[in-house]
Design a protein around this motif. Sequence first.
Motif, PDB file in Angstrom:
ATOM      1  N   ALA A 139       0.829  -1.207   0.000  1.00  0.00           N
ATOM      2  CA  ALA A 139       0.000   0.000   0.000  1.00  0.00           C
ATOM      3  C   ALA A 139       0.864   1.259   0.000  1.00  0.00           C
ATOM      4  O   ALA A 139       0.554   2.248  -0.685  1.00  0.00           O
ATOM      5  CB  ALA A 139      -0.926  -0.009   1.216  1.00  0.00           C
ATOM      6  N   GLU A 140       1.972   1.248   0.750  1.00  0.00           N
ATOM      7  CA  GLU A 140       2.880   2.403   0.770  1.00  0.00           C
ATOM      8  C   GLU A 140       3.529   2.604  -0.593  1.00  0.00           C
ATOM      9  O   GLU A 140       3.662   3.744  -1.067  1.00  0.00           O
ATOM     10  CB  GLU A 140       3.953   2.214   1.842  1.00  0.00           C
ATOM     11  CG  GLU A 140       3.463   2.314   3.274  1.00  0.00           C
ATOM     12  CD  GLU A 140       3.059   3.724   3.658  1.00  0.00           C
ATOM     13  OE1 GLU A 140       3.527   4.690   3.009  1.00  0.00           O
ATOM     14  OE2 GLU A 140       2.257   3.867   4.597  1.00  0.00           O
ATOM     15  N   MET A 141       3.952   1.518  -1.244  1.00  0.00           N
ATOM     16  CA  MET A 141       4.575   1.629  -2.567  1.00  0.00           C
ATOM     17  C   MET A 141       3.561   2.102  -3.602  1.00  0.00           C
ATOM     18  O   MET A 141       3.922   2.806  -4.549  1.00  0.00           O
ATOM     19  CB  MET A 141       5.182   0.287  -2.975  1.00  0.00           C
ATOM     20  CG  MET A 141       6.407  -0.102  -2.167  1.00  0.00           C
ATOM     21  SD  MET A 141       7.270  -1.559  -2.803  1.00  0.00           S
ATOM     22  CE  MET A 141       6.106  -2.879  -2.401  1.00  0.00           C
ATOM     23  N   ARG A 142       2.318   1.718  -3.428  1.00  0.00           N
ATOM     24  CA  ARG A 142       1.279   2.130  -4.375  1.00  0.00           C
ATOM     25  C   ARG A 142       0.970   3.622  -4.230  1.00  0.00           C
ATOM     26  O   ARG A 142       0.858   4.353  -5.209  1.00  0.00           O
ATOM     27  CB  ARG A 142       0.008   1.317  -4.143  1.00  0.00           C
ATOM     28  CG  ARG A 142      -1.121   1.634  -5.137  1.00  0.00           C
ATOM     29  CD  ARG A 142      -2.421   0.952  -4.748  1.00  0.00           C
ATOM     30  NE  ARG A 142      -2.307  -0.499  -4.843  1.00  0.00           N
ATOM     31  CZ  ARG A 142      -2.465  -1.338  -3.826  1.00  0.00           C
ATOM     32  NH1 ARG A 142      -2.721  -0.860  -2.598  1.00  0.00           N
ATOM     33  NH2 ARG A 142      -2.367  -2.633  -3.997  1.00  0.00           N
ATOM     34  N   SER A 143       0.848   4.092  -2.990  1.00  0.00           N
ATOM     35  CA  SER A 143       0.428   5.483  -2.760  1.00  0.00           C
ATOM     36  C   SER A 143       1.575   6.487  -2.866  1.00  0.00           C
ATOM     37  O   SER A 143       1.366   7.640  -3.265  1.00  0.00           O
ATOM     38  CB  SER A 143      -0.226   5.607  -1.389  1.00  0.00           C
ATOM     39  OG  SER A 143       0.732   5.402  -0.356  1.00  0.00           O
ATOM     40  N   LYS A 144       2.780   6.040  -2.466  1.00  0.00           N
ATOM     41  CA  LYS A 144       3.947   6.930  -2.442  1.00  0.00           C
ATOM     42  C   LYS A 144       3.646   8.241  -1.690  1.00  0.00           C
ATOM     43  O   LYS A 144       4.036   9.334  -2.117  1.00  0.00           O
ATOM     44  CB  LYS A 144       4.446   7.232  -3.860  1.00  0.00           C
ATOM     45  CG  LYS A 144       5.106   6.054  -4.543  1.00  0.00           C
ATOM     46  CD  LYS A 144       5.655   6.453  -5.900  1.00  0.00           C
ATOM     47  CE  LYS A 144       6.594   5.404  -6.470  1.00  0.00           C
ATOM     48  NZ  LYS A 144       6.000   4.073  -6.594  1.00  0.00           N
ATOM     49  N   SER A 145       2.959   8.122  -0.577  1.00  0.00           N
ATOM     50  CA  SER A 145       2.670   9.290   0.251  1.00  0.00           C
ATOM     51  C   SER A 145       3.960   9.835   0.866  1.00  0.00           C
ATOM     52  O   SER A 145       4.974   9.122   0.941  1.00  0.00           O
ATOM     53  CB  SER A 145       1.688   8.912   1.370  1.00  0.00           C
ATOM     54  OG  SER A 145       0.468   8.444   0.828  1.00  0.00           O
ATOM     55  N   ASP A 146       3.924  11.074   1.307  1.00  0.00           N
ATOM     56  CA  ASP A 146       5.107  11.687   1.919  1.00  0.00           C
ATOM     57  C   ASP A 146       5.646  10.793   3.031  1.00  0.00           C
ATOM     58  O   ASP A 146       4.892  10.355   3.911  1.00  0.00           O
ATOM     59  CB  ASP A 146       4.755  13.058   2.499  1.00  0.00           C
ATOM     60  CG  ASP A 146       4.466  14.088   1.417  1.00  0.00           C
ATOM     61  OD1 ASP A 146       4.781  13.810   0.248  1.00  0.00           O
ATOM     62  OD2 ASP A 146       3.926  15.162   1.757  1.00  0.00           O
ATOM     63  N   GLY A 147       6.948  10.535   2.995  1.00  0.00           N
ATOM     64  CA  GLY A 147       7.581   9.724   4.024  1.00  0.00           C
ATOM     65  C   GLY A 147       7.439   8.230   3.820  1.00  0.00           C
ATOM     66  O   GLY A 147       7.827   7.450   4.705  1.00  0.00           O
ATOM     67  N   CYS A 151       8.734   4.712   6.037  1.00  0.00           N
ATOM     68  CA  CYS A 151       7.777   3.699   6.466  1.00  0.00           C
ATOM     69  C   CYS A 151       8.186   2.323   5.946  1.00  0.00           C
ATOM     70  O   CYS A 151       8.122   1.325   6.676  1.00  0.00           O
ATOM     71  CB  CYS A 151       6.381   4.068   5.975  1.00  0.00           C
ATOM     72  SG  CYS A 151       5.075   3.033   6.657  1.00  0.00           S
ATOM     73  N   LEU A 152       8.610   2.251   4.679  1.00  0.00           N
ATOM     74  CA  LEU A 152       9.047   0.979   4.111  1.00  0.00           C
ATOM     75  C   LEU A 152      10.248   0.426   4.870  1.00  0.00           C
ATOM     76  O   LEU A 152      10.320  -0.772   5.150  1.00  0.00           O
ATOM     77  CB  LEU A 152       9.398   1.152   2.631  1.00  0.00           C
ATOM     78  CG  LEU A 152       8.236   1.351   1.662  1.00  0.00           C
ATOM     79  CD1 LEU A 152       8.776   1.589   0.247  1.00  0.00           C
ATOM     80  CD2 LEU A 152       7.308   0.137   1.674  1.00  0.00           C
ATOM     81  N   LYS A 153      11.187   1.285   5.199  1.00  0.00           N
ATOM     82  CA  LYS A 153      12.370   0.843   5.939  1.00  0.00           C
ATOM     83  C   LYS A 153      11.965   0.257   7.290  1.00  0.00           C
ATOM     84  O   LYS A 153      12.457  -0.808   7.690  1.00  0.00           O
ATOM     85  CB  LYS A 153      13.333   2.009   6.136  1.00  0.00           C
ATOM     86  CG  LYS A 153      14.585   1.636   6.902  1.00  0.00           C
ATOM     87  CD  LYS A 153      15.529   2.818   7.013  1.00  0.00           C
ATOM     88  CE  LYS A 153      16.769   2.454   7.818  1.00  0.00           C
ATOM     89  NZ  LYS A 153      17.718   3.581   7.936  1.00  0.00           N
TER      90      LYS A 153
END
Length: 290
Positions: A139-147, A151-153
């Motif tokens: 979901a984080e990779m899809r949205s690429k929201s700030d930061g 979060c991925l790390k």
Amino acid sequence: MSLAGTSIVDHYGYNDDEFLLSYSHKNGPYNITGHVHDQYEVYYLLKGQRSYFIKDRVYSVNQGDLVFIPKSVLHRTLFAGALQHQRVVLNFTDSFLERSRAMESKLDLLKPFRSPNPTLRLKEEDRKYVEALLLRAIAEMRSKSDGYEMCLKALVVELLVHLARCCGKYTEAVPPEDSPLHRKVADITDYIEAHFAEPLTLTHLSETFYISPYYLSRVFKEITGFSFVDYVNHVRMNEAKRLLRETEWKVLRIAEQVGFDSIAYFGRVFKEMVHLSPVQYRRMQRGVSG
């Protein structure tokens, strides 16, 4: 990799110098080419079935199975009958662990990579935990929201901690394929690993293992996904890379040491597989420009 007849339904990824995370959903008879790399790899199959060749064994990987690939180990995945599959791949370096302060922990995050069996079949509770982390990462990779990079790390570190705990808690693994043919091919790959610096031909191995050259060639390709020559060259190139990193030997000496009697042919094969010349590879590994 082979994409003939294969469609990519979804793909999301992130990478920097220290870690790579990618999610793919593919539809079709997809094979990936054999390769090695200087990072650790974690492979998780979210859905589907794959045949996974690792060093000298073949594993039937199913939904929910994990695969751990240490640095510099030859591997590839192959079509295993299920047209659709979804997987997550994580690659990371030693420097990623160092910068994450993971090396200061009493918990050995590299424990799964030192196991004799490179697979792990999670129990339901742990599987749900891991998939929740991975779905958040997707979901984080899809949205690429700030930061999202931070979060991925954090999610990757949490994933590695949980997998190291699982490895210490139970050891339910995916057994390697164990038919007579799989055992024969494993014996042949073990022989190649031990004798790669010597002249190796299909004729020589067929005499050593009492099978015809044609049959050896066909079965070897069918089970490993590699031609005999490609497999031998992968083993030789892996050792050549190690010698380029760890010694001051001249390229000619390294070529001879890993079984090549022509430096021109060695250089050509090295560049085809590594996408750098031997000299360029040595400079890159040592951080030398020019």
